[in-house]
Design a protein around this motif. Structure first.
Motif, mmCIF file in Angstrom:
data_model
loop_
_atom_site.group_PDB
_atom_site.id
_atom_site.type_symbol
_atom_site.label_atom_id
_atom_site.label_comp_id
_atom_site.label_asym_id
_atom_site.label_seq_id
_atom_site.Cartn_x
_atom_site.Cartn_y
_atom_site.Cartn_z
ATOM 1 N N ALA A 130 0.806 -1.217 0.000
ATOM 2 C CA ALA A 130 0.000 0.000 0.000
ATOM 3 C C ALA A 130 0.843 1.273 0.000
ATOM 4 C CB ALA A 130 -0.922 -0.010 1.222
ATOM 5 N N LYS A 131 1.884 1.312 0.812
ATOM 6 C CA LYS A 131 2.652 2.544 0.958
ATOM 7 C C LYS A 131 3.429 2.907 -0.304
ATOM 8 C CE LYS A 131 5.426 4.943 4.434
ATOM 9 N NZ LYS A 131 6.148 4.824 5.716
ATOM 10 N N GLY A 132 3.752 1.903 -1.119
ATOM 11 C CA GLY A 132 4.542 2.175 -2.316
ATOM 12 C C GLY A 132 3.745 2.208 -3.599
ATOM 13 N N MET A 133 2.408 2.144 -3.509
ATOM 14 C CA MET A 133 1.589 1.999 -4.715
ATOM 15 C C MET A 133 1.755 3.162 -5.688
ATOM 16 S SD MET A 133 -0.503 0.156 -6.454
ATOM 17 C CE MET A 133 -1.153 -1.072 -5.312
ATOM 18 N N PHE A 134 1.654 4.393 -5.193
ATOM 19 C CA PHE A 134 1.717 5.535 -6.094
ATOM 20 C C PHE A 134 3.118 5.724 -6.653
ATOM 21 C CE2 PHE A 134 -2.400 6.147 -4.524
ATOM 22 C CZ PHE A 134 -3.043 7.117 -5.272
ATOM 23 N N VAL A 135 4.142 5.470 -5.844
ATOM 24 C CA VAL A 135 5.510 5.512 -6.357
ATOM 25 C C VAL A 135 5.685 4.482 -7.465
ATOM 26 C CG1 VAL A 135 7.946 5.148 -5.811
ATOM 27 C CG2 VAL A 135 6.481 6.363 -4.216
ATOM 28 N N GLN A 208 0.089 10.807 -2.093
ATOM 29 C CA GLN A 208 -0.734 9.625 -1.847
ATOM 30 C C GLN A 208 -1.706 9.816 -0.687
ATOM 31 O OE1 GLN A 208 1.240 5.849 -2.074
ATOM 32 N NE2 GLN A 208 -0.113 4.892 -0.586
ATOM 33 N N THR A 209 -1.221 10.304 0.436
ATOM 34 C CA THR A 209 -2.092 10.441 1.607
ATOM 35 C C THR A 209 -3.287 11.351 1.339
ATOM 36 O OG1 THR A 209 -0.265 9.987 3.124
ATOM 37 C CG2 THR A 209 -2.187 11.118 4.036
ATOM 38 N N PRO A 210 -3.096 12.557 0.762
ATOM 39 C CA PRO A 210 -4.267 13.401 0.462
ATOM 40 C C PRO A 210 -5.220 12.750 -0.540
ATOM 41 C CG PRO A 210 -2.246 14.699 0.402
ATOM 42 C CD PRO A 210 -1.837 13.270 0.487
ATOM 43 N N LYS A 213 -7.163 9.895 1.184
ATOM 44 C CA LYS A 213 -8.177 10.432 2.098
ATOM 45 C C LYS A 213 -9.370 10.968 1.325
ATOM 46 C CE LYS A 213 -5.312 11.582 6.109
ATOM 47 N NZ LYS A 213 -4.801 12.678 6.981
ATOM 48 N N LEU A 214 -9.096 11.649 0.218
ATOM 49 C CA LEU A 214 -10.180 12.185 -0.600
ATOM 50 C C LEU A 214 -10.985 11.053 -1.245
ATOM 51 C CD1 LEU A 214 -11.587 14.628 -1.900
ATOM 52 C CD2 LEU A 214 -9.903 14.498 -3.750
ATOM 53 N N GLY A 215 -10.271 10.104 -1.853
ATOM 54 C CA GLY A 215 -10.941 8.997 -2.539
ATOM 55 C C GLY A 215 -11.631 8.040 -1.601
ATOM 56 N N GLY A 216 -11.202 8.020 -0.337
ATOM 57 C CA GLY A 216 -11.810 7.118 0.634
ATOM 58 C C GLY A 216 -12.984 7.716 1.375
ATOM 59 N N VAL A 249 -6.490 4.299 -5.932
ATOM 60 C CA VAL A 249 -6.893 4.741 -4.590
ATOM 61 C C VAL A 249 -7.586 3.615 -3.845
ATOM 62 C CG1 VAL A 249 -8.382 6.323 -3.310
ATOM 63 C CG2 VAL A 249 -7.065 7.152 -5.270
ATOM 64 N N TRP A 250 -8.572 2.981 -4.477
ATOM 65 C CA TRP A 250 -9.349 1.937 -3.812
ATOM 66 C C TRP A 250 -8.475 0.738 -3.460
ATOM 67 C CZ3 TRP A 250 -13.774 2.449 -7.923
ATOM 68 C CH2 TRP A 250 -14.572 3.540 -7.582
#
Length: 429
Positions: A130-135, A208-210, A213-216, A249-250
């Protein structure tokens, strides 16, 4: 209503069509599907290791041994999803330019590991999940583009025809691969000089965090569901278009839940990939139309609609609803526009509230094939019978919302079925 339709046709559909044709979004969709069989493998063993009655069949020590033995199934598949996504992006994007995809894939994975920080001489598993998904997605796309540009510029070593093809292809990828990896080595060095120390933490904090949070959030989810329903109403595959944008995001939210579930912690996210699929798409297809099929089979009187219900029933059990979408029809049918749009919104809000207040379990992050029938998919997604019960309640809500509109359709169908008989009587007289 006509003004709304005009606005949607003029402004929404062109955007949706462009998104549906986007090379990058299609590559991203295919890349997530690449990991699908692997994540299903891990999901099955997570479900087995966490069956609710196991503590009644064995001691705590034996249960801990069982969970430890099965844990690598998830660690080598679901918790490493980012690696598979990077592989897919490198392969599919490079191949789309008619360049050898396997090298684009290998170089993408290497570039991802190159910018990933080490901890105690190894890579932390959360960086591969999860933590590396956007990278991973950014590196996958960037490395594939750099590599293909180098190839197209002719920065390759050409070998004589007598050299075996495998050797020739390796030498051909040498210079473009070197250039690509050198770029990411520079990226790693640059970020090591910043307060973030690495690109992973920079992307995680700044982007990623923003976005997660928005998508969730509930509002963003409702907007996504509305878009899916509207696109389907106009005959476009709403899930393919919307999911290709929001799946990163999901899926990240799902991985966060899975990691927490594996660690025995509280699940952090209500909205996840499983929430979307199990409680919207998973209820007999997009629009939760398994309730509509039930009404066609047991409530309406029209012979035409009953036959449609019989035709759609078997596929609806496995969450395929094209017979209803195009047979009722739903596409471009103003008579069903309101329930088609309203029912999923009501169910999503109801489901979110039930999970938020603790009356229903939150999905654990385990991947459930979307063809698993209603009730069973809810049980598997939440590791609780209440997850399946919630699906049944949701189906009842959809049924209630659709019922008045189906009665109107039924009355019109009965009138049409009666007309030929009236004409025959007139002819006889």
């Amino acid at each position: 209503m006509d003004k709304v339709m005009y606005f949607l046709e003029k402004y929404l559909l062109p955007i949706a069509e462009k998104l549906g044709q986007s090379k990058y979004l299609n590559v991203l969709r295919d890349s997530f599907m690449l990991s699908f069989p692997l994540t299903i493998f891990g999901s099955i063993f997570i479900v087995i290791a966490n069956l609710p009655f196991l503590n009644l069949l064995m001691s705590n020590d034996k249960l801990a041994i069982l969970k430890g033995a099965l844990a690598p199934a998830a660690e080598s598949s679901m918790l490493m999803m980012t690696v598979f996504v990077v592989m897919g992006i490198g392969y599919y994007l490079t191949s789309s330019y008619n360049i050898e995809g396997i090298f684009g894939s290998a170089i993408g994975v290497s570039a991802f590991f190159l910018v990933t920080p080490l901890q105690n001489g190894g890579i932390s598993l959360d960086r591969l999940g999860a933590k590396g998904m956007f990278v991973g997605m950014l590196v996958g796309f960037a490395s594939a583009e750099i590599y293909r540009r180098a190839v197209q510029k002719g920065w390759t070593i050409k070998m004589p025809d007598s050299v075996p093809p495998a050797v020739a292809k390796s030498f051909s990828a040498l210079v473009p691969g070197f250039v690509t990896l050198a770029v990411f080595l520079i990226v790693r060095i640059i970020f090591s000089l910043t307060p973030f120390e690495n690109i992973h933490d920079f992307i995680f904090v700044v982007i990623q965090t923003p976005m997660v949070k928005l998508g969730g959030g509930l509002i963003a989810t409702i907007i996504a569901i509305i878009l899916i329903q509207l696109l389907w109403f106009f005959g476009l595959h709403g899930q393919t278009i919307v999911n290709s944008v929001l799946d990163p995001v999901w899926n990240t939210l799902s991985l966060q839940n899975l990691e927490a579930y594996q660690a025995g912690k509280e699940l952090p996210n209500i909205i996840t990939k499983q929430f979307i699929e199990t409680y919207t798409v998973g209820l007999g297809g997009t629009g939760m139309t398994i309730a509509v099929v039930f009404a066609l089979l047991f409530v309406v009187k029209s012979r035409q609609l009953k036959e449609l219900g019989k035709l759609a029933g078997p596929s609806a059990i496995f969450n395929v609803n094209e017979p209803i979408t195009f047979g009722l029809p739903i596409v471009m049918n103003p008579l069903v526009f309101v329930p088609w749009l309203l029912a999923p919104i009501v169910v999503v809000i109801f489901t979110y509230i039930m999970m938020a207040v603790g009356l229903a379990p939150i999905p654990t992050g385990v991947i459930v094939p979307w063809t698993v029938p209603v009730f069973f998919s809810g049980v598997l997604a939440t590791n609780s019978v209440m997850g399946g019960v919630l699906q049944i309640i949701n189906c009842f809500i959809v049924f209630i919302i659709w019922l008045p509109f189906l009665k109107v359709l039924d009355r019109k169908a009965l009138e049409l079925e009666a007309k030929p008989q009236e004409e025959d009587l007139d002819l006889e007289l």
